[in-house]
Every structure is written in C-alpha cells, then in structure tokens.
Design an enzyme around this catalytic site. Structure first.
Site, PDB file in Angstrom:
ATOM      1  N   GLU A   4       1.019  -1.227   0.082  1.00  0.00           N
ATOM      2  CA  GLU A   4       0.172   0.047   0.163  1.00  0.00           C
ATOM      3  C   GLU A   4       0.871   1.136  -0.004  1.00  0.00           C
ATOM      4  O   GLU A   4       1.760   1.529   1.013  1.00  0.00           O
ATOM      5  CB  GLU A   4      -0.782   0.015   1.328  1.00  0.00           C
ATOM      6  CG  GLU A   4      -1.854  -1.113   1.406  1.00  0.00           C
ATOM      7  CD  GLU A   4      -2.793  -1.315   0.484  1.00  0.00           C
ATOM      8  OE1 GLU A   4      -3.193  -0.502  -0.131  1.00  0.00           O
ATOM      9  OE2 GLU A   4      -3.356  -2.610   0.578  1.00  0.00           O
ATOM     10  N   GLU A  21      -2.854 -61.272  13.124  1.00  0.00           N
ATOM     11  CA  GLU A  21      -2.737 -62.828  12.770  1.00  0.00           C
ATOM     12  C   GLU A  21      -2.653 -63.025  11.331  1.00  0.00           C
ATOM     13  O   GLU A  21      -3.683 -62.937  10.763  1.00  0.00           O
ATOM     14  CB  GLU A  21      -3.474 -63.716  13.633  1.00  0.00           C
ATOM     15  CG  GLU A  21      -3.676 -63.450  15.156  1.00  0.00           C
ATOM     16  CD  GLU A  21      -2.457 -63.840  15.966  1.00  0.00           C
ATOM     17  OE1 GLU A  21      -1.768 -64.852  15.115  1.00  0.00           O
ATOM     18  OE2 GLU A  21      -2.167 -63.546  16.918  1.00  0.00           O
TER      19      GLU A  21
END
Length: 1377
Positions: free
Chosen positions: A349, A761
C-alpha cells in the site's frame, strides 16, 4: 479510507461507508488531507532524492492515460541500451485495452519480428530469477501505475549510464513491470479522489473492472468452500493467471493504495474472521523479511503510523502486517501466487490517498524508489541451483524442491533451475522428480546476502540404456527417457517383489543392507540394540527424508516375528521393503505414502527364536520365546496384572524405541490364526470377555481397514480345520474377548505412548513352507498399504506458543468424552486418530491457558487444527511488575550471526542433526593407546603449541605426589574473559583405575582442535563456547592402575588411599580436591559439568548423598537423559555388565544415591556450592579395558559428548541491569524451587533448565526484587533482560510511607516533649511555703545543681529561698544580702 487490497469491513468505515458525505464534511476532510500532506512532507524533509533527475522533468506533472501509457513504456525502454527491454501485452481488459508489461534484463537480443502477445516477451534465461511488479489492480489506486513507469525509466537509464547497482541487478535478474492491470477502471477514476467513500454503484467507480468485478477478489482461493470463481467476467485475471503459469516467477509485488503498509500472506483464513486472525504461511519468516525490506526503506511506511484520514489511530509494527490479521480478503492475488505458483508475493500500500493530485507524484516516487529496488534485489536470497539428470546432464523441469520442516514446495524452471527464498539458517533440501531417485542435501547454510548455490544430480530409476535399444534424444526443456524393454512394468503397474524365500539372520542382514545401499535417498537402516544372543534388532526406515522427523509428518511402524516361530510377518515386511523401494518415484500411491509418512519396518523382534524354529510348524511352541525362554508378548508392563518376569533385552529395546519416536499407528504381525485383534488384550478379571478401550471405535475402524482388503480374513472363519467354532465377524476381534493376554505389547503402546497398535494374525500356519510365501504376499499386500494410510485419519496440527509462535513440546490434546489424551512432539506437532464425527478438543500445557475447539472429522484424510496457547501468568506478571522495574523475555536478536548460530543449535538439536554433523566432520581420530601422565602432559602441550590461538593450558594444582592436575581451555579467545558465553567443563579420572574418560576427553580436545576452521559446526561451537577439559583429576592413582584389569580397585584412590569422590566437603583434606574446589568449582562461572567414570554404562545425576531433596530434578534428569539418548546403547538401560547382568536402568539414567549412595561427591558439591549442574557418565563395564576397545568407546560417546556442547547453549541466558542501563554483577537469580545462580561481570547469567515454563526471581542489594516467567524450548535458548528499580523501601515498606510515618512520629514526640516540659516547668516553679531560691551567678548555679543532685538534706537547708512574688522589697533585700 478504504485500502487498496479490498474494501474495508463496514465497521472500519463507519458512517462514511453508509451515507454520502455532506459538503461541509468533504471540505473538512480536504483541509485535513492538506494538513496530512504537510505532515508527510515534513517527515520526508530529510529524505535524499535519488535518481529523480534521470526521468524527464515533465513526467511528474501528469498521469498517463490511454495510449500514453504504452508510449511512456516505449520511451522507458528506449532509455536503455539495445537488448535490455522488451514491451509486450499479456492480454486485454474488458474494454479491449492492452495489459502492458515491460521486461527488463540484460542479454535479451533483438525482438522477434512476428511474435505477438506472450510470445513477444522473448526467451527465458537459465538461472536468472524472474520478478514481477503489478500495479493499478484497482483502477482508482493510481500511484503504482505511475511509479512503475518511473522505475522502468530509472532501471533502463541507470543501466545505460553504468550505475553499478542497477547494472548488477539487470545482469542477474529478469524484471517484469505491469503498470496497470485494470486500465478500464483507471479511465473511470477521478484525480483527487482519495477513496473516502464509494462513488456509485458497482462498475461505475474506478475500483472494479468494467463488469463491476473486484480483481483482487476474483482469484481461486484455498479456503473457499464454494465453486472456483468464473474467469469469464474478469479477462484481466484470466490473462494474469495464464501469464503466471507460463513462467516461474520467484518474487512479486502487488502495488495498491489507500494506506501505507506492506502486507503479506495469507490474506484470509478458513474461518474468514473479519479481522484480527493471523493466518500464517509455512514461509512466514520469509514473508516478514520481504515485507520489512520494503517498509524499512520507505520514509513513512517504516514508522508504522501512516495517519491516513479516517484511520488516524491505525498502526502497523515495523510498517508490515499479515493480510488476514488486518482484514480478511478472499480471492486475493498474493495468496494465489504462493499457493498455486512458485511465487512469493506481498501487497504494498503506497499512499493514503488512492488517486492523489499529479503534483504529488514526484514525492511518491521518491518515497518508493529505494524500496522498489531493494525488493527486487531480495529475489537473490536463500538457495539457488539446478536439478539435472545425472546421466545426460540435462536440466529437469518441474522437479520438486522441498525444505525439511517447511510445508511448501517449489518446482524447477524450464532449465532445471530453481530459486528457493529462505531467511538465514541451516536447511535440508530434497530434490525429486518422477522417474528419478530423490536426493537430499543436509546442512545447507544460508547467510544474509546472496543465495547459497547448490545443484542436484538425480539418478534415473532405469540407470542405463539396454543393449541394442535406441537412446532418447535430449533437447532443452525435455527430460531424457530411455526406451523401456518389453515386459518392464509401466508407472501404473507397481513392481512386485521377486525374492520369496525364508531369510535366516545372515540372509536377512544382507537383504537389508543391500536395499539400504541401493536406495540411500529413501532408506535408513538402524538397530535398536541386540537380542539375548547379540543379534542386531534391525529396523528399516523408509521416508523421503530418512533420518529426520519432519514436523507435521506422522510416523508409522510394523513389527514382525515377535514370536520366533511365527515367520510370515518377517517375510512380508521384507517384501514390503522391496515393494516400497522399487516403486517410489514411479507408482503414485507408494510415492505419496513415502513422501507423507515416516515408515519404520522391524522384520524381526525375536531373531534368536527364529533360528530355533522349524519350517512347516503349525501349532508347536519351538522358537516362540526368546533365548531366555520368555514370551515377549507377555513381557510388557500391564495395567491389570503385575508382570514379575525380568524385562528382556528385546522388550527393553522396543520400549525405548517407541518412547523415542512420535509413532501414531502400529501393527504387531503374528501367526497362528487369521484376524486383526485390537485392545484391550486383557481385563481385571482375567477372563475372556470384551475389554473396551476409550478408543474402541477407532480401533475397530483401523482393524477393518486391514481385514477388508484380505478377502479370506474378512470372511471371519479363519482356520476351520484347526478351530471349528472360531468366528470373527469381518475378520476383527477385541483381544480380551478372544482370550486374555496380560503383558501384551499392543496395550502397552496404547497406554504408555501416543501410538495406537493392533495385533494382526496372518495365517493359520505359523511357519509355512517357502513355496507358499508368494500367496501370503498376494493376500496381504493391499492390506499392508491400506493400514498404513490410516495414519492420516483424524486430527493433526500444531500447538503453538502465542508469544513467539514456537511449538510447545509435551502439550496435551484431550478429546471430550474419550479418556485418552495424546501429547505433542518437539515442534508442537500432534496426531490424534478419530473416526468421522464432531468433537470438542482441548489443548493444554503447563504454564498456559487451555484452548478448546469444536472439530469436525471427515473420512477423507486428517483435518488440520492448530492451537495457539497464551501463557497463563503473563497478565499477572505484568501487573506485579508495575512500578518496580521490569523484565522482558525474548528469543529474538538483531545480530545476524547470532541468528545464524541459533539456527545451527536448532538444527543440531533436531533428530539426527548431530549425526549429519559427525558425518560431515573433515577430521576424526583413531584412538590406539592409553596416555601415561608423562604422555598426557606432552599431548596437552602439543595441542597448545599447534593451536595457540584457541587453547590455553594451566595447572589447577598438584597431586599428593606432585603431579600437575592439568586444565585445558578451548575457545576462540582463551585468555580473554567473555562472560556472555556459556562455560562448560569436562572432567575425568577422579578414580585412577577408570581411565577411559581421560582418553575420551583427550580425543574430544583433539577433535575440536583438528576441525576448527575446517568444519563450520565445530568452528561456531568453539567460537561461542568456553570449553574447559580436565582429563585427569587423580594422576597418582592412574599411574598405579593396570590395563585390561576390569574389576581391580588398584588406583581407585589417590596416593593417600582416599577416594576423592568422598572428599568434596567444606574441609577437604586432599590436595587434589582442594585444587578442584578452589580453582574450578568455586569460580561459579560454569553452566554445565560432565564427569566421566567407569564400571557400568549409565548416567547418574545429583544427589549422591542418601537423604537429599533434588530441587531441580527435572533439569538434572533431562541433562542425563540427553547424554544417554545420544549413546547407542546406554538409553536402553541394560548395561549387561558381567557382575550385574540382569540390571535394568530405565532410560539408562538414575539418581546418584540410587546407584551408589555416598557423601562428599564432586557432583553434589558442584550443584550445592558451585551452582553448576553436573552429571556422571559411566562409560564402560570394565574399569580399564584394553586399548583395542578405545575406538569403539570413542564412537559410542562422541555424539553424546558433542550433544553437551550443543545443550550448553540452551536454557536461559539473561542480562541484569538497572534503569540507567548499568549491568549489575553478583545479583542472585533464584529459579523455581530455589536453584541459585549469580550474575557475572557485565550482568550476564546463564542457567540450563528443562524445557517448559520456569519462574525467575532476581535479587540484588539496593534494588527491588524482580519476578518473571520464561519459557524454555528444547532446541533454543530463551533470553531474558531484567531491569531493576532502586530499592526505596525501609524495613520492607515504601520509603514515602516510612518518611511520612517517621515525620508524624517525630512531630508527635516533640509535641509531647514540649507539653511535658511545660508542665514540669510549671510544677517546678511552685513552692509549698511561698519562697523560692535566689538566682545566683551561672557558675554558682551549676555548683548548686551538683550539690542538689546529692540529695543531701543538710545541703538543702543551707540554701536561701524566696517566695513566688517578686516585690521591690524582696529585690532590695536580696541585693543587700
């Protein structure tokens, strides 16, 4: 006044936004604007006008309308030499006006004859970074349109006249200036309109384009929840996006008007809060640096007080602001540049008035000239280089450049060139490209100034062209791809493993080493320790940045073969290693997983049991347990059942591992059934019933993610031939519901760490035959990958300190109604697995106010939620300090070298930071013998002779037999006092029969000297630290000790037979202890002490005395743990010394009294009287091992010793002074529960503290006591400045009160005395018989008084009296008498 970024929120504009201003108000505002202009000119009166004369005098008196803009740009281009400038258009506005761009860079050559549009820009130049400046995006913000034309003329004419700065700039930078992105709006705007209010309906003012669209709200936005904006209404935005995509801009400025400030991303946030919310990018430090570079050179902006009409009270610290913190802008251009392009853009700005009168243009140019040029120059910071094909040497376009710890990547340009903007510091960069092996370069130093150059050469995944094939032709901008022979899988067909056989330990070891060697850029092979039979417990890490925890990236692990005879998991993990390595860079799924996850694969937790197992085993237990015959899955601490069996080496190694890494998810691979089993594994009753954890829903979700990809498992009837009635719905089960397993690993993971673990498993046969292994891979490969992906579900983010933005270590994340908190890792990063739903999550940490947020978790990946915590006592502290001086705590420093050093310490504190440093050490040592006293003395003198500028050798005193106790100081200024530098001491040899410590310290001294000025890390550590090494405290005992004597006490004591570690008392009897006390410890200027001893492998911390409260236990234990954790085996807590083989020391750290209780120890004296923390390191089980073991002992302890040099730069360092700025020495700094240190010369103090919040009280004679709190980080020092007020208190009360009370008291006393005197006088003048004594001469009167004092009745009768009346007769009588 509305800013140029976007319209202010209504609350910012008040009535001006809602009603047309009346004429009187306009007049007042114009008068105020004139006054403001005068203020600005006054502020700029001292600004030197540079370069203004280069532009034509008349260019400042008008704006460029319509075709005049193009003519002005052509004139600017003509001001430079041929080949410097190129004018072209990137497209047209709604009304057909061209969007002109002027390109300025040396070496462009003549313009192409037939080129138009973007093609007219000319060719890109290799290695030259592109910068763009865009102006007039809002048509009524016009200053930018003009100053960019002036800048063009300045650059071109400056290059022609040979201005060194501008010549250098345009020879190395590709500059693009786009003065007006909204020329239609500019033509509608009115000169003198400062933008105090709207001028009409959308499209009629100059701000928007001709279709009423705000161009700075028309870009795609990362936080937008709706559809991307249509570009049909904004051809200007479409043209700009196309232009950006065709280039690789590095830096950009978006120039606006309406305020005077530099704004940086992000411009908005997910919450779209109107204002006040800081929306930080991953490159926040870089953006702040760029914004400050502009603002600091602007005479108004740098003040941070633009005083714009309508916002007079608005301020911006340093003239910069985060966009969203100022106000939220959705669809802004600067965020688009950062998120969707390589480009770092800030918004500038330039002036309070959007369209000031032309008479102000010269002043605006002078205000912004230096800032604009400085901003362009900043494109050259950070790291730059090329990414090339290692075979052909051609550049690789669109290769990714990533920086460890910064979640924002860039890509290379057409020639493989890149420019990565970074602030000064040390960085790890990775370059990766599809079809190539990624490459990481660590420890790249970025300094203030020009970018560090670093090139990458990437190896293609297919390294050579097959015989008889045709080589691909390489041209600029293309990547060479060799012909792939028939049958080679394409990038869409993952390469499957080929190696299916049972791997015994030697075979597995070769397999792991082979893949670690073949894929070094994504693998790291390491060991957790050894099994009972001394087999390595190997882990293969697979990551795009191996060896480094990247903040925000979750860590995952698989563990196989916990039961030695359950071998499928072992082989599947070896297959998985091969699959991930061979498919990285070609298969998108694997590549994404490896880049986003740090994966750890442990094929065998029980290698000893495996070697005892038998192929074909289905149900036996042979090889199940470890070599000590303990079931490892019953060996972990349990919440319901006390585990009485001794903890096994394999168990200890895994527990230490899991606690050292921030694992999020894990699976333990078993065999004997086909099901996924989740916690809890047991219950209090010890019966088979469902035992639900607080995260039961999460465990079911992650268990299903595995089972549903394994069709046989998902059916739920795994082993019909073995277990007829066993059924698991969807292939998952609660552990305790199946059967009770006390001491299981998965429950321990969940209860003791942040890690969620399940047990899988994998098949009914525990040790299947080799020919069945391919079937197991095919059944499980998708499950293995899908399960790993679950690590990215739930919530992730960071917990940050609101004061400095740093991450908070060990902050707690709690989910309402789920009793299982998780904690943050070092950078404040956390991961919390959750199923989809809405949760209330609270982040808390000691010393902070908790923060709670409502979070919605979806099924598509983890949602990121960051928490910013405010320190809880900040307000209270500020209140308590009013009127009593003050203290400030800060981690910032303006000294660039200090920042560089802080970055180095932070890097070395990161995981494997020290390992990378040691690998980079240019010189290391080969220890081969012990040094006798004579050899030691000559060795030290030799160091001083060869390195006189960094060493100083002194003697602290002499032993009983008159041997010197040498002290070697290593520092860049060894003979000059530098109280601001931390001081560390290393001592060894207090027991002469344990000389390993002596040799390690000699090696450390030589290592530092050899690498000084040769290795940057060593150089900086030596330059910033005062290192004192005392290698032999007991030289007499050392001379009597014998090599290879592991248990003998010969030499343990000094020549008087006294154990020196029992003689550190106030009345020390031995000359060695007196010398150490008087010349070392009592100087009280050390921050840390490390004492090396022998006889075990552990670290002890104070106190050694049996009954002693450890005031700073947290800090002392932290220091001891730091040494142990950097030692390859010490942290495992199992020294395995022959005389105590079952010894278990958690973490390898123990309080001295628990290890060997005794009085008069050196470390107790150091802490109590020297105010210096000291730890004792026991380096080996054998007191005096053979010299052949010294190299291994040095290798084991080197990293730990160096970690102490890094650690001494942490904690708190501070400065104590009075209000006049005078340093106060010998002030007492009291920390927490009573730890004391004293300020040194210059008012400096330094104390090491464990990470966290600590209380500090400062006391000095004549000053008021000060209190503050400080937050200590794990990877950096915290600074505190304490400013004292003079103590005006008397008896603990304010001086004014004491004076007032004293005055009142004295007045009262005087008044009382007067009253008493008067009364006494009246009484003494009365006589019972009406006579009184005659008045005599003075001397006679005194004599009479003395006589009266005797109390004699006789003398009393001899005195004359007269009555109280004084008549003339009486006077006459008296005179005659």
């Amino acid at each position: 006044m509305a800013s140029g970024r976007d319209e202010r929120p209504p609350w910012r504009l008040g009535r001006l936004r809602l009603l047309p201003p009346p004429p009187l108000l306009l007049l007042l505002l114009l008068l105020r604007s004139s006054a403001q202009a005068a203020h600005i000119k006054k502020a700029e009166a001292t600004t030197t006008t540079v370069g203004g004369s280069e532009a034509a005098e008349g260019q400042f008196d008008h704006y460029y309308h319509e075709a005049a803009l193009g003519e002005a740009l052509e004139a600017a281009a003509a001001a430079g030499p041929p080949g410097l400038a190129r004018l072209f258009s990137i497209g047209s506005s709604v009304e057909g006006r061209p969007l002109w761009v002027l390109r300025l860079t040396a070496g462009l050559g003549p313009p192409p004859t037939a080129a138009a549009g973007l093609d007219a820009a000319g060719p890109l130049l290799p290695g030259r970074p592109q910068v763009k400046l865009v102006g007039n995006m809002h048509g009524d913000e016009t200053v930018s349109r003009q100053v960019l034309v002036y800048l063009a003329r300045e650059l071109a004419s400056g290059y022609r006249r040979g201005d060194p700065r501008l010549v250098r700039l345009l020879n190395t930078t590709d500059v693009y200036l786009l003065p007006s992105l909204n020329p239609d709006g500019f033509e509608r705007a009115r000169e003198g309109d400062c933008g105090l209010g709207d001028s009409g309906p959308p499209g009629t003012s100059g701000r928007d384009n001709s279709r009423g669209r705000d161009l700075n709200r028309s870009f795609p936005d990362q936080f937008s929840t709706g559809e991307p904006p249509s570009l049909d209404e904004v051809p200007e935005v479409r043209a700009l996006i196309d232009w950006i995509r065709r280039n690789k801009f590095v830096l950009s400025g978006n120039l606006h008007g309406g305020s005077v400030v530099a704004s940086y991303p992000f411009d908005d946030s997910p919450e779209h809060k109107t204002t006040g919310l800081y929306s930080k990018t991953s490159d926040d430090e870089v953006f702040r640096y760029l914004a400050k570079a502009y603002a600091s050179n602007h005479p108004i902006m740098k003040t941070g007080e633009p005083h714009c009409p309508g916002d007079e009270d608005e301020t911006f610290k340093d003239g910069i602001t985060n966009g969203a913190h100022w106000y939220d802008v959705e669809g802004g251009m600067q965020d688009y540049n950062y998120v969707w392009a390589n480009c770092f853009e800030i918004t500038l700005e330039l002036s309070c008035c959007k369209y000031p009168p032309a008479s102000q243009l010269r002043q605006e140019w002078e205000n912004n000239r230096e800032s604009l040029i400085t901003l362009i120059e900043k494109v050259h910071i950070g790291i730059k280089g090329f990414v090339k094909d290692s075979v052909t040497g051609s550049g690789l376009e669109n290769a990714t450049i990533s920086v460890a710890g910064i979640n924002h990547n860039i890509t290379t340009g057409r020639f493989g060139d890149f420019h990565r903007l970074l602030v000064p510091g040390t960085y790890n960069l990775t370059a990766l490209s599809t079809g190539y092996m990624p490459l990481t370069i660590n420890n790249i130093m970025v300094k203030e100034g020009p970018a560090t150059e670093m090139d990458f050469s990437l190896r293609p995944t297919v390294m050579s062209v097959m015989p008889g094939s045709t080589e691909a032709v390489t041209t600029p901008g293309t990547v060479a791809v060799p012909n792939i022979p028939p049958g080679t899988p394409s990038s869409h067909q993952p390469i499957q493993p080929k190696d299916f056989h049972h791997h015994h330990f030697p075979d597995m070891e070769i397999f792991l080493r082979r893949f670690a060697n073949e894929y070094p850029n994504i693998t790291r092979l390491y060991s957790l320790g050894k099994s009972v039979e001394s087999r390595e417990l190997y882990v293969m890490e697979i990551s795009d940045n191996p060896g480094v925890h990247e903040p925000g990236e979750p860590e995952f692990k698989y563990i196989g073969n916990m039961h030695g005879n359950e071998v499928v998991g072992r082989e599947l993990l070896l297959n998985l290693i091969e699959y991930l390595c061979k498919n990285f860079g070609t298969d998108p799924e694997v590549t994404d997983l490896v880049r986003s996850t740090r994966i750890h694969l442990m094929p065998s937790m029980n290698p000893d049991g495996y070697e005892k197992s038998q192929e074909g085993d289905s149900i036996s237990v042979v090889g199940r347990n470890n070599s000590n015959n303990f079931d490892l899955n019953r060996n972990f601490p349990d919440q319901f059942v006390p585990i009485t069996e001794p903890t096994q080496p394999e168990t200890i190694a895994v527990m230490s591992w899991v606690k050292a890494y921030p694992f999020v998810l894990s699976a333990n691979l078993h065999g004997g059934s086909l099901v996924v089993n989740y916690p809890y594994d047991d219950n209090e009753q010890g019966v088979a019933t469902y035992s639900k954890s607080p995260d039961d829903a999460v465990f079911q979700q992650i268990a299903l993610s595995y089972s549903k990809e394994n069709s046989q498992m998902f059916q739920g009837r795994p082993c019909k031939d073995m277990y007829l009635n066993e059924y698991f719905p969807h292939g998952i089960t609660n552990g305790a519901s199946w059967y009770n397993v006390p001491g299981g690993m998965q429950d321990w993971n969940y209860l003791q760490t942040n890690c969620f673990e399940v047990t899988i498993e994998l098949g009914c046969v525990k040790y299947p035959f080799e020919n069945e292994l391919p079937k197991y891979w095919e059944q499980n490969r998708r499950s293995l990958i899908q399960f790993m992906k679950q690590v990215h579900q739930g919530v992730k983010g960071f917990v940050l300190d609101a004061t400095d933005g740093r991450g908070i270590l060990n902050a707690t994340l709690s989910v309402a109604e789920i009793n299982h908190p998780v904690t943050t890792y070092k950078a404040g990063d956390y991961w919390r697995l959750l199923v989809p739903g809405t949760y209330k999550i609270t982040a808390s940490a000691r010393g902070y106010n908790p923060v709670t947020k409502n979070v919605t978790v979806r099924s598509e990946g983890a949602v990121q939620v960051n928490f910013t915590l405010v320190r809880s006592s900040a307000d209270a502290n500020n209140e308590s300090k009013k009127g009593r001086g003050h203290s400030t705590s800060t981690d910032d420093t303006s000294d660039p070298t200090s920042k560089e050093f802080e970055a180095l310490i932070k890097h070395l504190s990161a995981e494997n930071g020290l390992e990378g440093f040691m690998l980079s050490s240019s010189s290391d040592l080969a220890l081969y013998r012990y040094h006798s006293y004579k050899d030691l003395s000559e060795f030290l003198r030799g160091l001083v002779m060869n390195y006189p500028h960094i060493t100083n050798l002194t003697t602290l005193g002499q032993s009983v037999e008159y041997r010197h106790i040498w002290s070697l100081e290593i520092s860049n200024k060894p003979n000059i006092s530098e109280p601001e530098e931390p001081k560390i001491r290393f001592v060894a040899g207090i027991h002469g029969n344990a000389p390993v410590g002596t040799e390690l310290l000699l090696a450390l001294a030589e290592f530092l000297c050899l690498n000084y000025k040769r290795n940057p890390v060593v150089t900086q550590l030596v330059d910033r630290t005062r290192i004192v090494i005392v290698p032999s405290l007991n030289p007499d005992g050392r001379e009597r000790a014998q090599e290879k004597d592991c248990t003998s006490k010969t030499g343990h004591t000094n020549a008087h037979g006294k154990d020196l570690d029992t003689d550190f008392t106030s009345n020390a009897s031995q000359p060695e202890t007196k010398a150490i006390i008087e010349n070392l410890i009592q100087k009280q200027d050390f921050s840390l002490s490390i004492a090396l001893d022998g006889g075990s492998v552990l670290v002890t911390y104070p106190y050694d005395k049996p009954v002693q409260t450890v005031e700073n236990k947290e800090t002392l234990k932290h220091l001891a743990s730091l040494y142990a954790n950097n030692h390859p085996s010490m942290h495992m807590g199992q020294p395995s010394c022959p005389n105590n083989s079952d010894e278990n020391i958690p973490g390898g750290v123990m309080r001295g009294a628990e290890w060997h209780s005794h009085l008069g120890s050196m470390k107790d004296y150091s802490v109590t009287y020297g105010h210096c923390p000291e730890i004792t390191v026991y380096t080996s089980c054998c007191y005096f091992p053979s010299a052949a073991q010294l190299p291994a002992l040095w290798a084991e302890n080197k990293k730990s010793l160096l970690s102490m040099l890094v650690e001494v730069h942490k904690g708190v360092h501070g400065l104590v002074k009075d209000k006049a700025g005078k340093p106060i020495s010998k002030a007492v700094i009291v920390l927490n529960e009573g730890i004391k240190v004293y300020t040194k010369e210059g008012g400096y103090f330094h104390v090491l503290l464990a990470p966290g919040v600590h209380n500090i009280n400062a006391i000095a004679d004549g000053y008021q006591q000060q209190h503050t709190q400080v937050f200590v980080h794990h990877d950096a020092a915290s600074s505190v400045v304490i400013v004292f007020d003079t103590d005006n208190r008397i008896f603990g009360l304010p001086r004014e009160l004491v004076v007032t009370v004293s005055g009142a008291t004295m007045s009262a006393l005087i008044l009382t005395a007067c009253i008493i005197w008067c009364i006494c006088s009246i009484k003494s003048n009365r006589h019972k018989d009406g006579f009184h004594r005659l008045r005599q001469h003075h001397d006679e009167y005194e004599d009479e008084i003395r006589m009266m004092s005797t109390g004699s009745k006789k003398s009393l009768l001899s005195h004359e009296f007269q009555d109280e009346t004084d008549t003339e007769e009486e006077t006459l009588y008296s005179s005659k008498h």
